[in-house]
Scaffold this active site. Structure first.
Site: not given
Ligand code: UD1
Ligand code: CA
Length: 457
Positions: A9, A11, A16, A102, A170, A333, A377
């Site tokens: 579930l 949805a 919060r 979820g 629960n 990078r 080098n």
């Protein structure tokens, strides 16, 4: 054997969290919360899980992709209504379903397997996973008969004083016989304080039909902890971090200070590698055997070979092969490939470049968009000038070349095999094999110049 499927579930908005992204997509150690649940389900269920989406459904779908199937709940009218929205998917399977929310990333495969096993092996219509906690406020309470059998679940907001005192709660994690579940769903009303269709009401309904239901109490209440806000997110992360560290250590990785090491759940590290404190290792990173990761590096989405030493550096989307040393204070990078036995020293930045086996870039250099051969080098302070203000160009340095200190290589340019570049040169043209290029003005001396200048004052 009956078939087992799962329904997640997801949805709700998760108000919060105070966030622009749906709650279940918040990440902990490189994985979304809902992905932890899907991973726990992976080896247990026989079908792709069904995920009920609603709030920002497209975002959830995009992130989870094809690993699940979706049901859509337009308005969040309650957990029973959410299950109803998945009716079509469920009715295709004749067997059992694990239902859970979820936002409980700590639940383990073992606990789910035990709960489902209890339900399937003993012919229960429903098994509810419960736990005893000191502060049960907010949770649905488990009401048992005098003989200890599960009678019903009362939501916190609907509970009277006596029910509020119950400490068994629960978890919101269940296993159901799909046929019994679907038969009972339609009998659930929204006649309660919140005006919602509560999935929890199904327990009483099944029992009144004479079907068997059970509360299955887990000893470890942390597993069922839900995440509703960022404070709980941090708590869940703490538990998961500990699990990740223990997992790595048991696989043969030495972690000097597990409380101050941050490794994503997606990272793999080989035996006899030592990780010092203050390291953040993220994403799809692999690190080989026998490496030493000294303090304070960030390594993300990179592949590090065996016996590599890394000190206080940042490595992003790059590859570092065996027996190489990196840092301190190097910055690799994206799309950099560093070969075997290479030395990348302090204050060296490498971007979108490859550096061949045995080459050395020991101090204060920038290497961008370059292909550097092996046995090269690169002296202190060498800069690859890859950008002309409009476009980036490529620089090639062939095997065994020697680039003196403080050289600028103005791209595009090629230094051929074995060529030498004199220190301080600014190189704008290709340099042939085994030749020496000097590109700087000759030094001149003006004797007694200073003394003359002083006399004139
Ligand atoms: C629910 C249980 C409660 C249990 C608690 C455990 C009910 C009525 N109550 O309460 O007994 O102690 O979980 O954490 O089930 N959702 C939807 N659609 C909806 C409503 C909810 O998908 O219409 C999803 C939410 O996104 C969430 C999950 O279901 O992931 C649980 O819903 P929530 O409203 O948080 O239920 P709780 O009040 O926590
Ligand atoms: Ca909840």
């Amino acid at each position: 054997m009956s078939r087992l499927t799962a329904l997640v579930l997801a949805a709700g908005e998760g108000k919060r969290m105070r966030s622009g992204i749906p709650k279940v997509l918040h990440e902990i150690w490189g994985k979304t919360m809902v992905q932890y649940i899907l991973d726990a389900l992976k080896d247990i269920t026989d079908e792709k899980p069904v995920v009920v989406v609603g709030h920002k459904a497209e975002m959830v779908k995009e992130r989870l992709g094809q690993q699940v199937v979706y049901a859509y709940q337009q308005r969040q009218l309650g957990t029973a209504h959410a299950v109803k929205c998945a009716r079509e998917h469920l009715s295709r399977t004749d067997g059992y379903v694990i239902i859970l929310a979820g936002d409980i990333p700590l639940i383990t495969a073992d606990t789910l397997r035990q709960m489902a096993g209890e339900c399937m092996d003993n012919g229960y219509s429903a098994v509810v996973l419960t736990a005893e906690i000191d502060d049960p406020g907010g949770y649905g309470r488990i009401v048992r008969d005098d003989d200890g059998q599960l009678r019903e679940i009362i939501e916190d907001k609907d509970a009277d004083q006596r029910q509020k005192a119950i400490k068994e709660i629960n978890s919101g994690i269940y296993c159901f016989n799909i046929r019994d579940l679907l038969d009972g769903l339609d009998k659930i009303s929204s006649n309660n304080v919140q005006g919602e269709y509560y999935l929890t009401d199904i327990i009483k309904i099944l029992r009144e039909k004479g079907l068997k239901v059970k509360a299955y109490k887990t000893g470890d209440a942390t597993e069922i902890m839900g995440v509703n806000d960022r404070v709980q997110l941090a708590r869940a992360a703490e538990v998961l971090r500990e699990r990740i560290m223990v997992g790595l250590m048991l696989q043969g990785v030495t972690i000097i200070d597990p409380c101050n090491t941050y490794i994503d759940s997606t990272v793999a590290i080989g035996r006899d590698t030592i990780v010092y404190p203050g390291n953040t290792i993220q994403g799809q990173t692999t690190i080989g055997q026998g490496c030493i990761i000294y303090p304070n590096s960030r390594i993300a989405d990179s592949h590090i070979g065996n016996n590599v030493k890394i000190q206080a550096s940042v490595i992003l989307e790059s590859k570092v092969e065996d027996d190489t040393t990196v840092g301190p204070f190097a910055y690799l990078r994206p799309n950099s490939r560093i070969g075997q036995g290479v030395r990348i020293g302090d204050f060296v930045e490498v971007k979108n470049s490859s550096i061949g086996n045995g080459s050395k870039v020991s101090h204060l250099s920038y290497i961008g968009d370059a292909e550097i051969g092996s046995g090269v080098n690169v002296g202190c302070g060498v800069v690859v000038v890859n950008y002309d203000g409009k476009a980036k160009h490529k620089t090639t340095v062939r095997d065994k070349a020697f680039i003196g200190c403080n050289v600028n290589l103005i791209a595009p340019v090629e230094i051929k095999e074995g060529a030498y570049i004199a220190a301080g040169s600014t190189i704008t043209h290709d340099v042939p094999e085994y030749s020496l290029a000097i590109a700087r003005s000759r030094q001149s001396i003006k004797p007694e110049w200073v003394k003359k200048k002083m006399k004139n004052k």
